[in-house]
Scaffold this active site. Structure first.
Site, mmCIF file in Angstrom:
data_model
loop_
_atom_site.group_PDB
_atom_site.id
_atom_site.type_symbol
_atom_site.label_atom_id
_atom_site.label_comp_id
_atom_site.label_asym_id
_atom_site.label_seq_id
_atom_site.Cartn_x
_atom_site.Cartn_y
_atom_site.Cartn_z
ATOM 1 N N THR A 85 0.869 -1.181 0.000
ATOM 2 C CA THR A 85 0.000 0.000 0.000
ATOM 3 C C THR A 85 0.906 1.232 0.000
ATOM 4 O O THR A 85 1.004 1.936 1.009
ATOM 5 C CB THR A 85 -0.934 0.018 1.239
ATOM 6 O OG1 THR A 85 -0.117 -0.128 2.429
ATOM 7 C CG2 THR A 85 -1.943 -1.082 1.203
ATOM 8 N N GLU A 150 -0.616 -6.480 11.295
ATOM 9 C CA GLU A 150 0.647 -7.055 11.793
ATOM 10 C C GLU A 150 1.444 -5.966 12.502
ATOM 11 O O GLU A 150 1.318 -4.785 12.199
ATOM 12 C CB GLU A 150 1.443 -7.686 10.655
ATOM 13 C CG GLU A 150 1.686 -6.784 9.449
ATOM 14 C CD GLU A 150 2.827 -5.815 9.612
ATOM 15 O OE1 GLU A 150 3.677 -6.073 10.480
ATOM 16 O OE2 GLU A 150 2.867 -4.806 8.890
ATOM 17 N N GLY A 277 12.904 6.105 9.655
ATOM 18 C CA GLY A 277 12.757 5.867 8.218
ATOM 19 C C GLY A 277 12.061 4.539 8.014
ATOM 20 O O GLY A 277 11.339 4.063 8.896
ATOM 21 N N CYS A 280 7.521 1.917 6.671
ATOM 22 C CA CYS A 280 6.268 1.979 7.444
ATOM 23 C C CYS A 280 5.995 3.338 8.072
ATOM 24 O O CYS A 280 5.007 3.992 7.736
ATOM 25 C CB CYS A 280 6.289 0.907 8.525
ATOM 26 S SG CYS A 280 6.518 -0.731 7.844
HETATM 27 C C1 UGA Z 1 7.619 -0.572 12.405
HETATM 28 C C2 UGA Z 1 6.932 -0.930 13.728
HETATM 29 O O1 UGA Z 1 7.885 -0.923 14.785
HETATM 30 C C3 UGA Z 1 6.273 -2.303 13.650
HETATM 31 O O2 UGA Z 1 5.549 -2.570 14.850
HETATM 32 C C4 UGA Z 1 5.287 -2.305 12.466
HETATM 33 O O3 UGA Z 1 4.670 -3.565 12.297
HETATM 34 C C5 UGA Z 1 6.036 -1.965 11.187
HETATM 35 O O4 UGA Z 1 6.657 -0.665 11.349
HETATM 36 C C6 UGA Z 1 5.051 -1.949 10.056
HETATM 37 O O5 UGA Z 1 4.126 -1.135 10.077
HETATM 38 O O6 UGA Z 1 5.095 -2.844 9.210
HETATM 39 P P1 UGA Z 1 9.967 -1.153 11.265
HETATM 40 O O7 UGA Z 1 9.608 -0.153 10.224
HETATM 41 O O8 UGA Z 1 10.516 -2.466 10.851
HETATM 42 O O9 UGA Z 1 8.682 -1.479 12.197
HETATM 43 O O10 UGA Z 1 11.088 -0.488 12.162
HETATM 44 P P2 UGA Z 1 11.260 0.080 13.639
HETATM 45 O O11 UGA Z 1 12.106 -0.827 14.404
HETATM 46 O O12 UGA Z 1 9.961 0.437 14.215
HETATM 47 O O13 UGA Z 1 12.098 1.414 13.313
HETATM 48 C C7 UGA Z 1 11.552 2.439 12.482
HETATM 49 C C8 UGA Z 1 12.513 3.599 12.387
HETATM 50 O O14 UGA Z 1 12.569 4.309 13.619
HETATM 51 C C9 UGA Z 1 13.960 3.206 12.060
HETATM 52 O O15 UGA Z 1 14.490 4.123 11.134
HETATM 53 C C10 UGA Z 1 14.664 3.312 13.399
HETATM 54 O O16 UGA Z 1 16.044 3.572 13.282
HETATM 55 C C11 UGA Z 1 13.924 4.480 14.020
HETATM 56 N N1 UGA Z 1 13.966 4.493 15.506
HETATM 57 C C12 UGA Z 1 13.397 3.503 16.218
HETATM 58 C C13 UGA Z 1 14.567 5.567 16.143
HETATM 59 O O17 UGA Z 1 15.087 6.504 15.496
HETATM 60 N N2 UGA Z 1 14.563 5.589 17.512
HETATM 61 C C14 UGA Z 1 14.009 4.602 18.257
HETATM 62 O O18 UGA Z 1 14.046 4.689 19.503
HETATM 63 C C15 UGA Z 1 13.411 3.524 17.595
#
Ligand code: UGA
Length: 472
Positions: A85, A150, A277, A280
């Site tokens: 999507t 999810e 980034g 999602c």
């Molecule tokens: C995210 C959500 O955490 C999942 O629960 C969700 O299912 C998924 O999106 C989705 O909608 O499919 P994801 O995109 O794999 O998962 O990554 P995250 O671990 O959430 O990190 C997202 C971004 O935030 C990364 O760029 C990460 O570096 C950044 N981040 C994360 C920070 O800058 N600080 C933090 O404390 C945590």
């Protein structure tokens, strides 16, 4: 239970492998025949812990891949829609792939089936899917549409699926809710966790039985968007606090420890850096903002979340400029291109955006990433980016080292070797992987996020040689 999963991307593939692991007969279907052929041949298209093991365990037995929707749907009680999507121009989610699948599913429906949306979609999508299926079903046939969002993070998607904080079932009647309850029973009863071959429980996971939340389909759709938006908000909040810390001379790491210990706040997702980034958060925050507006609510808080996030990259670029003075022809070592550690995904990666901006200013980049090099090579084809075999190779004779992704191995560098390899001992860390004092002890000038800059003795001398005055 026999299940069809439409879409073999991150979500579809992980869900297919995990559902097979729970004992179901799964057919994963995609209209990309090359992708299907690769999966049939045993290739694993994404970097995901435990996925190769699960595919090897179930491929050809409980898990099959197919290019044919009618074949996949035959005898399936549940059909998951797990197609992309992507964001449209106006920020809303582009639901044309979901609609196309709903149309095809409608045409193929024979017996009662539960169609479940797994893709991240705005509220009311279930209603639309229902309508499209009804319009396309040849003869009257019973079906239900439910939402089962999810919460998988890339890199830990398999254990997130098997050891979830919660399973959300958004079903508008008991019949479809029952089918989904039965599907997840091995997790909600805890039976799966007692199997000797179960994928090991991740550290800190409380799951002895996964909690199940039963809601309406609309609530489930909102739970997904609201969860991602709230997590993005937490990140932007702590980044804003980091900026205040820089202004007043406080240390954001101390502040996050202090606030994170409040159990109402919690310590997770409070890591400051260069912003969020991935495929999602950026898309989902924008889509949630757009859908709220469509239904009459001006969710301006989300606008600010996005603004802070964009600004965080710009601030980091200003730090690079302030530290190195001019950028043209500078050689910069870049550690990390993936949008976060543990994945090879570079979609919406802040690291990639920063490298692009640096290239625009005339820098030459020597980059290393443990998993994302192949994808990055295609992204930076024809650009002044050299791909290196390890961090020390990247650092060799560089004017500064930039840490842009929070890979675990970047937090355990041999600092002696790094200091020796660099032309000037300067490290700009967009992920706060080190303690400033440790860097200073190695003679490194260290610029991070929400903390004061430290200038190692050697760094001071080197910088004054290269850059004259350094604004810190
Ligand atoms: C995210 C959500 O955490 C999942 O629960 C969700 O299912 C998924 O999106 C989705 O909608 O499919 P994801 O995109 O794999 O998962 O990554 P995250 O671990 O959430 O990190 C997202 C971004 O935030 C990364 O760029 C990460 O570096 C950044 N981040 C994360 C920070 O800058 N600080 C933090 O404390 C945590």
């Amino acid at each position: 239970m026999r299940v069809a999963v439409v879409g073999s991307g991150y979500v579809g593939l992980v869900a297919s492998a995990c559902l097979a692991e729970l004992g179901h007969e799964v057919v994963c279907v995609d209209n990309d025949q090359e992708k299907i052929a690769a999966l049939v041949n045993g290739e694993v298209p994404i970097h995901e812990e435990f996925l190769p093991e699960l595919l090897a365990r179930h491929r050809g037995h409980r898990l099959r891949f197919s290019g044919s929707l009618p074949e996949a749907m035959r005898d399936s009680r549940i059909v998951f829609i797990a197609v992309g999507t992507p964001p449209a121009e106006n920020g809303e989610a582009d639901l044309s792939y979901v609609e196309a699948v709903a149309r095809d599913v409608g045409r193929q429906l024979r017996d009662y089936t539960v169609i479940v949306e797994k893709s991240t979609v705005p509220v009311y999508t279930c209603e639309w899917v229902r309508r499209v299926i009804s319009l396309n079903a040849g003869a009257p046939v019973e079906f239900d549409v439910a939402s089962n969002p999810e919460f998988l993070r890339e890199g830990t998607a398999v254990t997130d699926f098997l050891y979830p904080d919660r399973i959300v079932i958004g079903a508008d009647n008991e019949r479809s809710a029952l089918a989904l309850r039965e599907l997840y029973e091995p997790l909600t009863s805890g039976d799966y966790y007692r199997q000797p071959t179960a994928i090991p429980r991740p550290a800190g996971s409380p799951s002895t039985a996964a909690p199940l939340v039963a809601t309406s389909s609309k609530s489930a759709e909102l739970i997904k968007h609201a969860s991602n938006a709230f997590l993005a908000l937490k990140i932007s909040f702590i980044n804003a606090v980091a900026n205040v810390c820089e202004a007043v001379g406080a240390d954001v790491e101390q502040v996050t420890t202090g606030i994170g210990l409040d159990s109402r706040i919690g310590p997770r997702f409070l890591r400051p850096g260069i912003g969020y980034g991935g495929s999602c958060f950026p898309k989902d925050v924008m889509a949630f903002r757009a859908v709220a507006r469509d239904y009459g609510y001006d969710f301006r808080l989300l606008e600010e979340v996005m603004r802070i996030n964009d600004d965080q990259r710009q601030r980091f670029l200003r730090k690079v400029r302030n530290t190195l003075w001019t950028l043209k022809s500078k050689r910069l070592a870049v550690l990390g291109l993936a949008f976060k550690g543990g994945t090879d995904d570079i979609r919406e990666s802040p690291a990639v955006a920063i490298v692009r901006a640096l290239l625009k200013e005339g820098c030459e980049v020597a980059a290393y990433d443990p998993a994302a090099m192949e994808r990055a090579r295609a992204e930076f084809d024809g650009c002044a980016v050299h791909f290196c075999s390890d961090p020390y190779h990247a650092a060799h004779e560089a004017d500064a080292l930039l840490i842009l992704t929070d890979w675990e191995e970047f937090a355990a560098l041999d600092l002696e070797r790094i200091a020796h390899a660099l032309k000037y001992p300067v490290v700009l860390d967009g992920r706060n992987l080190y303690r400033p004092e440790a860097m200073a002890q190695h003679g490194l000038t260290y610029v991070s996020v929400g903390r004061g800059t430290v200038a190692g003795a050697a760094g001071r001398g080197a910088l004054s040689r290269t850059a004259g005055s350094v604004k810190e």
